[in-house]
Write a protein that holds these residues in place. Structure first.
Motif, PDB file in Angstrom:
ATOM      1  N   ASP A  49      -9.795  49.435 -21.965  1.00 39.27           N
ATOM      2  CA  ASP A  49     -10.760  48.376 -22.273  1.00 39.27           C
ATOM      3  C   ASP A  49     -10.497  47.794 -23.653  1.00 39.27           C
ATOM      4  N   LYS A  55      -5.705  43.731 -14.156  1.00 38.74           N
ATOM      5  CA  LYS A  55      -4.374  43.723 -14.758  1.00 38.74           C
ATOM      6  C   LYS A  55      -3.360  44.345 -13.804  1.00 38.74           C
ATOM      7  N   SER A  76      -9.580  54.935 -19.311  1.00 37.75           N
ATOM      8  CA  SER A  76     -10.289  53.699 -19.007  1.00 37.75           C
ATOM      9  C   SER A  76     -10.845  53.055 -20.271  1.00 37.75           C
ATOM     10  N   ILE A 106      -7.164  45.765 -23.631  1.00 34.32           N
ATOM     11  CA  ILE A 106      -7.320  44.483 -22.954  1.00 34.32           C
ATOM     12  C   ILE A 106      -8.019  43.483 -23.860  1.00 34.32           C
ATOM     13  N   THR A 107      -8.973  43.969 -24.645  1.00 29.13           N
ATOM     14  CA  THR A 107      -9.661  43.087 -25.580  1.00 29.13           C
ATOM     15  C   THR A 107      -8.711  42.605 -26.668  1.00 29.13           C
ATOM     16  N   LYS A 120      -9.412  46.467 -13.514  1.00 26.88           N
ATOM     17  CA  LYS A 120      -9.666  45.660 -14.711  1.00 26.88           C
ATOM     18  C   LYS A 120      -8.958  44.305 -14.637  1.00 26.88           C
TER      19      LYS A 120
END
Length: 321
Positions: free
Chosen positions: A79, A142, A75, A82-83, A140
């Motif tokens: 994160d 996605k 996870s 994704i950033t 998230k």
């Protein structure tokens, strides 16, 4: 994440993919002990050794996938990804776990977890893990992409896109479509660029044949009947080139061009307008453009004009497989 180097981002992405594919463990163990990932240089060395080739997958693969710390690690990595990369899709791999799960069969904790969760066997554990990762990604905002093994994991089609790669398992493509998945087609034959492209070439893979430019151009004619009625679920196709036997840009270009232009024709030209003879008449203009860019390509009109580039000296464990 601002200012984070591309190298670190690439290492984290490789870490994640290797973990989900069942092909690495050291970074997960380190993370579980310290609460943070190891230094990039150390991590890269460990992962590179294990993802460099299938022949090395048997080194150490005791990833206990039921541990909460492992899911937290994934996870956290997601994160950061994704950033860095604001794509709506995240590819987790999820294939060939059987190359690295031998210790699951004898690990008491893993066996107890399988029993407690009523997962039947080690494959059930693999599929349980894939479903958990799909849930994490969906939470998230996605969509997960995975290789065609994920079809058997029971992931909701709303949460995942399937990449069909096992050309010898056409039923897996049909199963994915019948189950409601969107599909990207990248079957080994003819869409793997590490396969030989000409009869006299010595380096590359075979599987009851090889992948000449004509086969790439003609795809997916031979399987169109399988997705009749499911056309809206076919997202497209992909040319995949694995680099176990690619040591430099020269060989990379040789294995990519001009088959990549044949892929473009295969993907974007309506079936009724596809004409291989006409394509080959136009191809020299593209080859001339490659010449202006000093790209070392394979010339299908004069195969002996450009010699096949050398490749790393190692056993080709992917031959015929």
């Amino acid at each position: 994440m601002v200012g984070k180097s591309f190298q670190s981002a690439r290492i984290e992405y490789q870490s994640f993919c290797a973990l989900v594919n069942g092909k690495s463990q050291d970074f997960a163990v380190f993370y579980g002990k310290t609460g943070k990932p190891p230094a990039p240089q150390s991590l890269f060395r460990r992962i590179a050794a294990e993802i460099a080739g299938i022949s090395q997958f048997s080194v150490r693969h005791k990833v206990n996938r039921q541990r909460a710390v492992l899911l937290r690690f994934i996870s956290d990595v997601l994160d950061e990804l994704i950033t860095l990369f604001p794509s709506p899709y995240i590819h987790i791999g999820g294939d060939e776990v059987h190359f690295g799960n031998q210790e699951w069969f004898t690990d008491p904790q893993i066996q107890q977890f399988i029993k407690d969760k009523q997962l039947m066997n080690e494959t059930g554990l693999e599929q349980y893990f894939v479903r958990r990762v799909a849930d994490i990604i969906a939470a998230k905002g996605k969509t997960m992409i995975g290789w065609d093994e994920i079809v058997d994991a029971g992931v909701s089609p709303d949460k995942a896109v399937v990449m069909w790669w096992r050309h010898d398992r056409r039923y897996q493509l049909l199963k994915a479509l019948e189950s409601g998945y969107r599909v990207i087609m990248t079957p080994r034959r003819p869409m793997y660029g590490d396969f030989v492209q000409y009869s006299t070439h010595n380096v590359g893979r075979y599987w009851d044949g090889y992948n000449p430019i004509e086969d790439v151009f003609s795809f997916p004619r031979s399987i169109e009947h399988l997705f009749k009625g499911y056309e809206s679920q076919i997202m497209g196709m992909q040319y995949s080139l694995w680099t176990e036997r690619v040591a430099d840009v020269k060989r990379l270009d040789f294995m990519v061009f001009p088959r990549l232009i044949a892929l473009a024709e295969a993907a974007w030209t309506p079936a009724g307008r596809k004409d291989y003879s006409r394509f080959m008449r136009r191809l020299p203009f593209f080859l001339h453009w490659l010449d202006t860019k000093d790209i070392y390509y394979f010339d299908p009109f004069a195969p002996e004009r450009r010699s096949e580039p050398t490749a790393p000296e190692k056993e080709d464990v992917l031959q015929n497989g």
